[in-house]
Write a protein that holds these residues in place. Structure first.
Motif, PDB file in Angstrom:
ATOM      1  N   GLY A 166       0.798  -1.222   0.000  1.00  0.00           N
ATOM      2  CA  GLY A 166       0.000   0.000   0.000  1.00  0.00           C
ATOM      3  C   GLY A 166       0.827   1.267   0.000  1.00  0.00           C
ATOM      4  O   GLY A 166       0.351   2.328  -0.437  1.00  0.00           O
ATOM      5  N   LYS A 167       2.073   1.202   0.495  1.00  0.00           N
ATOM      6  CA  LYS A 167       2.927   2.390   0.544  1.00  0.00           C
ATOM      7  C   LYS A 167       3.825   2.517  -0.679  1.00  0.00           C
ATOM      8  O   LYS A 167       4.547   3.505  -0.806  1.00  0.00           O
ATOM      9  CB  LYS A 167       3.780   2.354   1.817  1.00  0.00           C
ATOM     10  N   SER A 168       3.810   1.529  -1.555  1.00  0.00           N
ATOM     11  CA  SER A 168       4.623   1.598  -2.762  1.00  0.00           C
ATOM     12  C   SER A 168       3.959   2.494  -3.787  1.00  0.00           C
ATOM     13  O   SER A 168       2.778   2.837  -3.661  1.00  0.00           O
ATOM     14  CB  SER A 168       4.815   0.191  -3.343  1.00  0.00           C
ATOM     15  N   ASP A 169       4.707   2.870  -4.815  1.00  0.00           N
ATOM     16  CA  ASP A 169       4.137   3.744  -5.829  1.00  0.00           C
ATOM     17  C   ASP A 169       2.999   3.065  -6.587  1.00  0.00           C
ATOM     18  O   ASP A 169       1.957   3.681  -6.850  1.00  0.00           O
ATOM     19  CB  ASP A 169       5.221   4.234  -6.797  1.00  0.00           C
ATOM     20  N   ILE A 170       3.141   1.783  -6.908  1.00  0.00           N
ATOM     21  CA  ILE A 170       2.079   1.087  -7.628  1.00  0.00           C
ATOM     22  C   ILE A 170       0.883   0.817  -6.719  1.00  0.00           C
ATOM     23  O   ILE A 170      -0.270   0.872  -7.163  1.00  0.00           O
ATOM     24  CB  ILE A 170       2.612  -0.233  -8.242  1.00  0.00           C
ATOM     25  N   GLY A 171       1.139   0.559  -5.436  1.00  0.00           N
ATOM     26  CA  GLY A 171       0.040   0.354  -4.496  1.00  0.00           C
ATOM     27  C   GLY A 171      -0.800   1.600  -4.325  1.00  0.00           C
ATOM     28  O   GLY A 171      -2.041   1.551  -4.324  1.00  0.00           O
ATOM     29  N   LYS A 172      -0.138   2.757  -4.182  1.00  0.00           N
ATOM     30  CA  LYS A 172      -0.869   4.024  -4.060  1.00  0.00           C
ATOM     31  C   LYS A 172      -1.675   4.310  -5.316  1.00  0.00           C
ATOM     32  O   LYS A 172      -2.809   4.795  -5.247  1.00  0.00           O
ATOM     33  CB  LYS A 172       0.118   5.157  -3.787  1.00  0.00           C
ATOM     34  N   LEU A 173      -1.086   4.018  -6.472  1.00  0.00           N
ATOM     35  CA  LEU A 173      -1.786   4.266  -7.732  1.00  0.00           C
ATOM     36  C   LEU A 173      -3.026   3.363  -7.850  1.00  0.00           C
ATOM     37  O   LEU A 173      -4.101   3.829  -8.260  1.00  0.00           O
ATOM     38  CB  LEU A 173      -0.839   4.032  -8.906  1.00  0.00           C
ATOM     39  N   ILE A 174      -2.892   2.098  -7.479  1.00  0.00           N
ATOM     40  CA  ILE A 174      -4.016   1.168  -7.588  1.00  0.00           C
ATOM     41  C   ILE A 174      -5.147   1.572  -6.654  1.00  0.00           C
ATOM     42  O   ILE A 174      -6.326   1.566  -7.033  1.00  0.00           O
ATOM     43  CB  ILE A 174      -3.542  -0.266  -7.288  1.00  0.00           C
TER      44      ILE A 174
END
Length: 786
Positions: A166-174
């Motif tokens: 959730g804190k990664s760039d792809i997690g935030k984007l999703i």
């Protein structure tokens, strides 16, 4: 009279008996859901997966179906009320103003997926014949297409968070794209209901009646939204002002607030609008901030999880009657896998198209599309609701099972994302303790200016160890980007191609380069020198240095302390901007970090190769940072002109206060950390101390006061003290030092040693070991892959 009383008592007793049976059924559902979720936990399946499985199984048990039929109307009311709460909470989380802002990249990903999925679904849905009636096929197709195009953002958010991306760039984007998709599609359904309400499919209202009803409903919904958006912020602000944080909320105000929310959501029944969609619109117009809003949302989520969802999935399983599912009918399987194919193809194509425009890698675009295909509770609710309204039961069952298959694959997708992220990590050890002795030590040596030259050269000298494998040092100026300097900056594509033509900067760089080059030319055996530069604003400099360290595969970043020594030996006030950079790097650096407090380390013109000219002490209390400091001390000990002494601080358990303090520390954590400390120190002792290469002193201390007095004795004995930033795991030997810390970024021991009234001759190197911020093995939670 007596007979009537007896009959009433018997009926009441029978109702209580039935109520008890339903309560037992509810508890069995809760236990079964938790049990299956526990069994699926190793496979990282989300909670909704186990709930759907248990609901479908228990809902088709004959005994439970008979019992459920007797309370069907009551459960139906509970389901509708629970979905109202669910949609209200969902609406509060949404930001309606995003419709009037320039679309972010998350919004562009969401819109592309929604539009393409809607087009594919609108074209294919009529061919699948979900709707058995000839009239209203267009309305049903549009509704189904909107549902297929949407995303269950609450389910997706919990899943992404629980899987630690959730804190990664792809997690935030999703997560953001899922919320955009859910918001847009739910809003379209809410508006579309005005012209094609669900009961139209069931009761076949004529066109004339529909038009009049739509006009009345449209006016009422618009009035409700305007009333809620206008009145609720004023009302909730008044309640918040009357009930400040820290004080119990007044019961009357709480009752008024809940009554206002219920009135706003339930008023839709007066004009035959769906209460569930009305709750969503009310939530959108309701203020998200404030004590009442946060309290209500937390209570709603708690009630949904603990009470509503078990009943909801039992209701779902009962409605999805497997006896009506024709396994031998091949068309049923088309209806089952058709929606899955539509959703996944539409979302993947949408994210691929948006990914091309936004510069995403195609594997990440496909992963985002597959995750955005996730469906949830509202989709199940709608699938069950339309079963009795023109849709054959087998179609509804197929839709429920299709929803299940949009969720079950998500852990595998996230695992693939993590696997790709790990592949992109630099293949090198990011801490000194784990560094392969046969590999080269890569250091990013940062300077503020010429005043750091001497200390940095001597640091490089004592750090170089053996000539094979040696060290690779990138000497980097930290230059604050001002408007004057910005016009002279020329940036290339590589990490070493940035150039600044400002006259003062050029002179400073030439001076630093010539000084370091002179050192290399004189005696640079085992040292490879390279030059870089970090030109950035104070706010962005830490991120730029992190990027530089990642690109150069750095194992240790050395930062100068933000305060410099004056002519009288004291430290000046320092540059608060560089202090901010140091503190930010300690939080986000991709490798170990050291802060060098120079108070005389640069006064050693040249360390002797034949006799000791520098006394270095390493303080070891415990913890990963102290273990990292110990690893660096072993490298320093290889220099013949340096005498290293390791001083281990141990707790004197004979003192009563020390024994009592030990019980205040988490026992399991303390035992594990102490085991790592003892193992590390035993290896260090065998390698360096037993051979006489490093001296060893052991100090048994009772508390922080004795630690402080021991540190005071270093004056005049050592020129450099190496310490770990952490200072031991909640150790009694440092407990209380934080109360008077001036520079917390140096840790308790480093702060004492660098204090203004401590010493004028003892330099300090504070080391922090690279730390993984999350639970993903070998990967930070805040990883970047996009």
């Amino acid at each position: 009279m007596a007979i009537a009383f007896t009959q009433c008592s018997e009926k009441l007793g029978y109702l209580i008996f039935l109520l008890g049976k339903n309560f037992v059924m509810f508890m069995a559902m809760v236990i079964a859901c938790n049990g299956v979720h526990f069994l699926l936990k190793p496979y990282q399946q989300p909670r909704i997966t186990s709930d759907i499985i248990v609901g479908l199984l228990m809902g088709n048990v004959p005994f439970l179906r008979d019992l459920y039929g007797k309370f069907n109307h009551t459960f139906g009311f509970i389901i509708d009320f629970g979905m109202m709460c669910y949609m209200f909470a969902l609406g509060v989380e949404m930001d309606p103003y995003v419709l009037f802002k320039k679309p972010t990249r998350e919004a562009q990903v969401a819109y592309a997926g929604v539009i393409i999925t809607f087009i594919i679904a609108g074209s294919a849905a009529p061919l699948l014949h979900y709707f058995t009636l000839d009239h209203h096929v267009l309305e049903f197709t549009l509704s189904l297409s909107t549902l297929l195009a949407s995303t269950a953002s609450p389910v997706l958010t919990r899943l992404i968070t629980s899987l630690n991306i959730g804190k990664s760039d792809i997690g935030k984007l999703i997560i953001a794209a899922g919320m955009y998709s859910d918001f847009i599609c739910s809003l379209l359904l809410s508006i579309g209901y005005i012209s094609m309400p669900l009961d139209t499919f069931c009761t076949n209202i004529g066109q004339k009646g529909r038009l009049k009803k739509a006009i009345v409903m449209n006016s009422a919904v618009l009035g409700q939204a305007l009333f809620t958006a206008t009145v609720s912020p004023v009302f909730m602000k008044w309640v918040d002002n009357e009930n400040p944080e820290g004080k119990p909320m007044k019961g009357s105000h709480l009752v008024l607030s809940i009554a206002f929310m219920v009135m706003s959501c339930a008023s839709s029944i007066l004009y035959n609008y769906s209460p569930v969609l009305s709750a969503f619109i009310t939530g959108i117009c309701f203020p998200r901030e404030g004590r009442v809003s946060k309290w209500v949302i937390s209570k709603i989520n708690y009630l949904l999880t603990t009470i509503f969802f078990p009943i909801f999935f039992l209701w779902m399983g009962n409605a999805a009657d497997f006896r009506q599912f024709q396994l031998r009918d091949s068309w049923i399987w088309v209806k089952l896998f058709g929606p899955i194919a539509i959703v996944m193809v539409g979302k993947v194509v949408g994210t691929l198209v948006s990914g091309v425009m936004l510069g995403f890698h195609w594997p990440e675009s496909i992963a985002i599309g597959l995750l955005l295909s996730t469906k949830g509770h509202f989709h199940i609710y709608m699938a069950i609701k339309v079963m009795g309204c023109g849709s054959d039961p087998t179609s509804g069952i197929a839709l429920v099972i299709a929803i299940f298959f949009t969720v079950v694959h998500t852990p595998a997708i996230v695992a693939h994302i993590i696997k790709r992220a790990k592949r992109k990590l630099p293949m090198h050890r990011m801490s000194l303790q784990l560094l392969d002795p046969s590999s080269e030590l890569r250091i990013l040596l940062c300077l503020h200016g010429p005043e750091n030259i001497s200390a940095s050269i001597n640091f490089m000298e004592i750090s170089r160890g053996k000539s094979d494998p040696g060290i690779l040092v990138y000497v980097t100026e930290m230059i604050e980007l001002t408007d004057q300097i910005a016009v002279t900056v020329e940036r290339g594509e590589g990490v070493e191609t940035t150039n600044v033509k400002d006259k003062d900067i050029v002179q400073m760089r030439d001076q630093i380069t010539s000084s370091f080059q002179a050192y290399i030319d004189d005696d640079g055996d085992g040292v490879t020198l390279k030059r870089t530069m970090a030109v950035s604003t104070i706010n962005n400099m830490a991120q730029d240095i992190c990027t530089l360290a990642e690109d150069l595969m750095i194992a240790l970043i050395i930062l100068p302390f933000h305060r410099s020594q004056t002519t009288d030996g004291k430290l000046d006030g320092g540059n608060q901007g560089f202090r901010y950079v140091n503190r930010k790097l300690l939080k986000s650096a991709p490798c170990s970090v050291g802060i060098l407090v120079n108070r005389g380390l640069g006064s050693f013109a040249k360390l002797s190769k034949t006799q000791v000219s520098l006394n270095v002490a390493t303080v070891f209390i415990g913890g990963k940072d102290d273990r990292e400091a110990l690893a660096y001390a072993g490298r320093v000990a290889g220099h013949p002109g340096v005498k290293v002494t390791v001083i281990r601080f141990l707790v004197d358990t004979t003192v009563e206060s020390s024994r009592m303090a030990a019980y205040r520390v988490s026992l399991s954590e303390k035992v594990e950390e102490m085991g790592l400390d003892d193992e590390c120190f035993a290896q260090f002792y065998d390698k360096y101390i037993s051979s006489g290469q490093i001296s060893y002193i052991e100090k048994h201390l009772a508390n922080a006061a004795e630690t402080f007095s021991t540190l005071r004795s270093f004056e005049g004995q050592y020129s450099l003290v190496i310490v770990g930033r952490e200072g031991g795991l909640n150790s009694i030997l440092t407990k209380g030092m934080n109360d008077w810390q001036q520079c917390p970024e140096l840790g308790p021991i480093g702060d004492v040693l660098s204090g203004p009234d401590f010493s004028t001759t003892v330099s300090v190197l504070v080391i922090q070991q690279h730390k993984h911020k999350g639970e993903i093995d070998g990967l930070d939670e805040e990883f970047n892959i996009m």
